[in-house]
Motif scaffolding. Structure first.
Motif, PDB file in Angstrom:
ATOM      1  N   PHE A   2       0.799  -1.232   0.000  1.00 37.42           N
ATOM      2  CA  PHE A   2       0.000   0.000   0.000  1.00 37.42           C
ATOM      3  C   PHE A   2       0.829   1.278   0.000  1.00 37.42           C
ATOM      4  O   PHE A   2       0.279   2.369  -0.083  1.00 37.42           O
ATOM      5  CB  PHE A   2      -0.933   0.014   1.218  1.00 37.42           C
ATOM      6  CG  PHE A   2      -1.787  -1.214   1.335  1.00 37.42           C
ATOM      7  CD1 PHE A   2      -2.796  -1.468   0.411  1.00 37.42           C
ATOM      8  CD2 PHE A   2      -1.574  -2.134   2.346  1.00 37.42           C
ATOM      9  CE1 PHE A   2      -3.584  -2.599   0.513  1.00 37.42           C
ATOM     10  CE2 PHE A   2      -2.360  -3.275   2.456  1.00 37.42           C
ATOM     11  CZ  PHE A   2      -3.366  -3.510   1.539  1.00 37.42           C
ATOM     12  N   GLY A   3       2.138   1.171   0.119  1.00 33.78           N
ATOM     13  CA  GLY A   3       2.973   2.357   0.168  1.00 33.78           C
ATOM     14  C   GLY A   3       3.314   2.756   1.594  1.00 33.78           C
ATOM     15  O   GLY A   3       3.065   2.017   2.553  1.00 33.78           O
ATOM     16  N   ALA A   4       3.896   3.924   1.746  1.00 33.55           N
ATOM     17  CA  ALA A   4       4.361   4.394   3.053  1.00 33.55           C
ATOM     18  C   ALA A   4       3.217   4.509   4.052  1.00 33.55           C
ATOM     19  O   ALA A   4       2.055   4.732   3.675  1.00 33.55           O
ATOM     20  CB  ALA A   4       5.047   5.748   2.896  1.00 33.55           C
ATOM     21  N   LEU A   5       3.538   4.330   5.325  1.00 31.41           N
ATOM     22  CA  LEU A   5       2.535   4.473   6.371  1.00 31.41           C
ATOM     23  C   LEU A   5       1.948   5.881   6.354  1.00 31.41           C
ATOM     24  O   LEU A   5       2.663   6.851   6.053  1.00 31.41           O
ATOM     25  CB  LEU A   5       3.169   4.199   7.736  1.00 31.41           C
ATOM     26  CG  LEU A   5       3.664   2.776   7.987  1.00 31.41           C
ATOM     27  CD1 LEU A   5       4.316   2.686   9.364  1.00 31.41           C
ATOM     28  CD2 LEU A   5       2.522   1.775   7.891  1.00 31.41           C
ATOM     29  N   PRO A   6       0.679   6.021   6.667  1.00 27.63           N
ATOM     30  CA  PRO A   6       0.055   7.345   6.662  1.00 27.63           C
ATOM     31  C   PRO A   6       0.804   8.322   7.570  1.00 27.63           C
ATOM     32  O   PRO A   6       1.124   8.013   8.718  1.00 27.63           O
ATOM     33  CB  PRO A   6      -1.351   7.063   7.197  1.00 27.63           C
ATOM     34  CG  PRO A   6      -1.607   5.633   6.856  1.00 27.63           C
ATOM     35  CD  PRO A   6      -0.279   4.944   6.990  1.00 27.63           C
ATOM     36  N   GLY A   7       1.084   9.498   7.030  1.00 27.49           N
ATOM     37  CA  GLY A   7       1.745  10.542   7.804  1.00 27.49           C
ATOM     38  C   GLY A   7       3.251  10.510   7.756  1.00 27.49           C
ATOM     39  O   GLY A   7       3.901  11.492   8.156  1.00 27.49           O
ATOM     40  N   SER A   8       3.852   9.407   7.278  1.00 24.80           N
ATOM     41  CA  SER A   8       5.315   9.309   7.298  1.00 24.80           C
ATOM     42  C   SER A   8       5.958  10.272   6.303  1.00 24.80           C
ATOM     43  O   SER A   8       7.005  10.863   6.579  1.00 24.80           O
ATOM     44  CB  SER A   8       5.763   7.876   7.027  1.00 24.80           C
ATOM     45  OG  SER A   8       5.259   7.410   5.793  1.00 24.80           O
ATOM     46  N   ALA A   9       5.358  10.450   5.136  1.00 23.89           N
ATOM     47  CA  ALA A   9       5.915  11.375   4.156  1.00 23.89           C
ATOM     48  C   ALA A   9       5.860  12.810   4.667  1.00 23.89           C
ATOM     49  O   ALA A   9       6.810  13.582   4.496  1.00 23.89           O
ATOM     50  CB  ALA A   9       5.156  11.256   2.834  1.00 23.89           C
ATOM     51  N   GLU A  10       4.747  13.158   5.320  1.00 11.72           N
ATOM     52  CA  GLU A  10       4.628  14.512   5.877  1.00 11.72           C
ATOM     53  C   GLU A  10       5.654  14.739   6.981  1.00 11.72           C
ATOM     54  O   GLU A  10       6.268  15.815   7.074  1.00 11.72           O
ATOM     55  CB  GLU A  10       3.216  14.726   6.420  1.00 11.72           C
ATOM     56  CG  GLU A  10       2.131  14.797   5.351  1.00 11.72           C
ATOM     57  CD  GLU A  10       1.746  13.425   4.807  1.00 11.72           C
ATOM     58  OE1 GLU A  10       0.974  13.366   3.844  1.00 11.72           O
ATOM     59  OE2 GLU A  10       2.207  12.409   5.365  1.00 11.72           O
ATOM     60  N   ALA A  11       5.872  13.722   7.808  1.00 12.57           N
ATOM     61  CA  ALA A  11       6.843  13.857   8.893  1.00 12.57           C
ATOM     62  C   ALA A  11       8.269  13.974   8.368  1.00 12.57           C
ATOM     63  O   ALA A  11       9.095  14.717   8.906  1.00 12.57           O
ATOM     64  CB  ALA A  11       6.739  12.670   9.848  1.00 12.57           C
ATOM     65  N   ALA A  12       8.566  13.244   7.283  1.00  5.87           N
ATOM     66  CA  ALA A  12       9.915  13.266   6.722  1.00  5.87           C
ATOM     67  C   ALA A  12      10.169  14.500   5.884  1.00  5.87           C
ATOM     68  O   ALA A  12      11.324  14.894   5.668  1.00  5.87           O
ATOM     69  CB  ALA A  12      10.147  12.014   5.883  1.00  5.87           C
TER      70      ALA A  12
END
Length: 221
Positions: free
Chosen positions: A167-177
């Motif tokens: 499903f791709g990256a965990l929700p919120g991980s891209a925003e945090a990174a």
């Protein structure tokens, strides 16, 4: 009595205090390098990140330094906190030199995966792939003495990797990174760390267990 003594001696030698024997040396060096690179800023990021075309042109240092630079301070903070948490959980599972071997194999696994399996990946920064390798190796190495804890955390790690692949990256991980998450780095790092842990365990399995044999003999008496 002999069996308990032999076990205690092994535990003391292998799982002594976290600080003894430089057990925090590797995370300290990793964080120091990452902090220095981030303090320099964009020039360091451009010069040190994994970049496929630059590596192809002979800038091989990027295969190592790409895992030490980050997208920004928030990305670095997230990885730093994860590194400390991993070391608290599994830092006692291996010795300093063994951890260095795990880090090297994990990084090599990530780079190999990028180069041969993710040919369209143009560039990458961050420590998260390496962190997954360290965690996987620590859980495997510590499973003999902390079986329940290692199994539970191992299942969580496998579940996370499976989610990311499906499903791709965990929700919120891209925003945090602060940018897109390269989830394949996590998978390659975990596989590399697991392979390193297996390689490190081979000498222990081949070594004669004279202490255990003596302990079992005394217990039967």
């Amino acid at each position: 009595m002999g069996l308990r003594l032999a076990r205690a001696e092994r535990a003391t030698g292998r799982f002594g205090g976290l600080w003894r024997g430089g057990r925090w040396s590797l995370p300290a060096v990793l964080l120091a390098c990452a902090l220095l690179a981030e303090a320099v800023g964009a020039p360091a990021r451009e010069a040190l990140r994994y970049a496929r075309t630059a590596v192809a042109d002979g800038e091989l240092w990027r295969l190592v330094t790409g895992h030490l630079v980050h997208l920004g301070w928030s990305h670095l903070l997230m990885n730093a906190l994860a590194l400390v948490a991993i070391w608290v959980l599994v830092g006692r599972s291996l010795r300093g030199a063994e951890w260095l071997f795990v880090a090297a194999v994990s990084v090599a696994g990530i780079d190999a995966g990028f180069w041969w399996l993710d040919e369209r990946l143009e560039w990458y920064v961050g420590m998260s792939g390496l962190l997954h390798g360290l965690l996987a190796a620590g859980l495997l190495a510590g499973s003999r003495d902390r079986r329940g804890e290692s199994l539970a955390l191992g299942l969580l790690l496998v579940g996370k990797l499976a989610w990311e692949q499906l499903f791709g990256a965990l929700p919120g991980s891209a925003e945090a990174a602060g940018g897109a998450v390269v989830v394949d780095a996590h998978l390659y790092g975990a596989l590399g760390g697991a392979a390193a842990a297996v390689l490190l365990a081979i000498p222990d399995r081949l070594r004669p267990r004279t202490g255990d044999a003596a302990g079992r003999f005394e217990d039967r008496r």
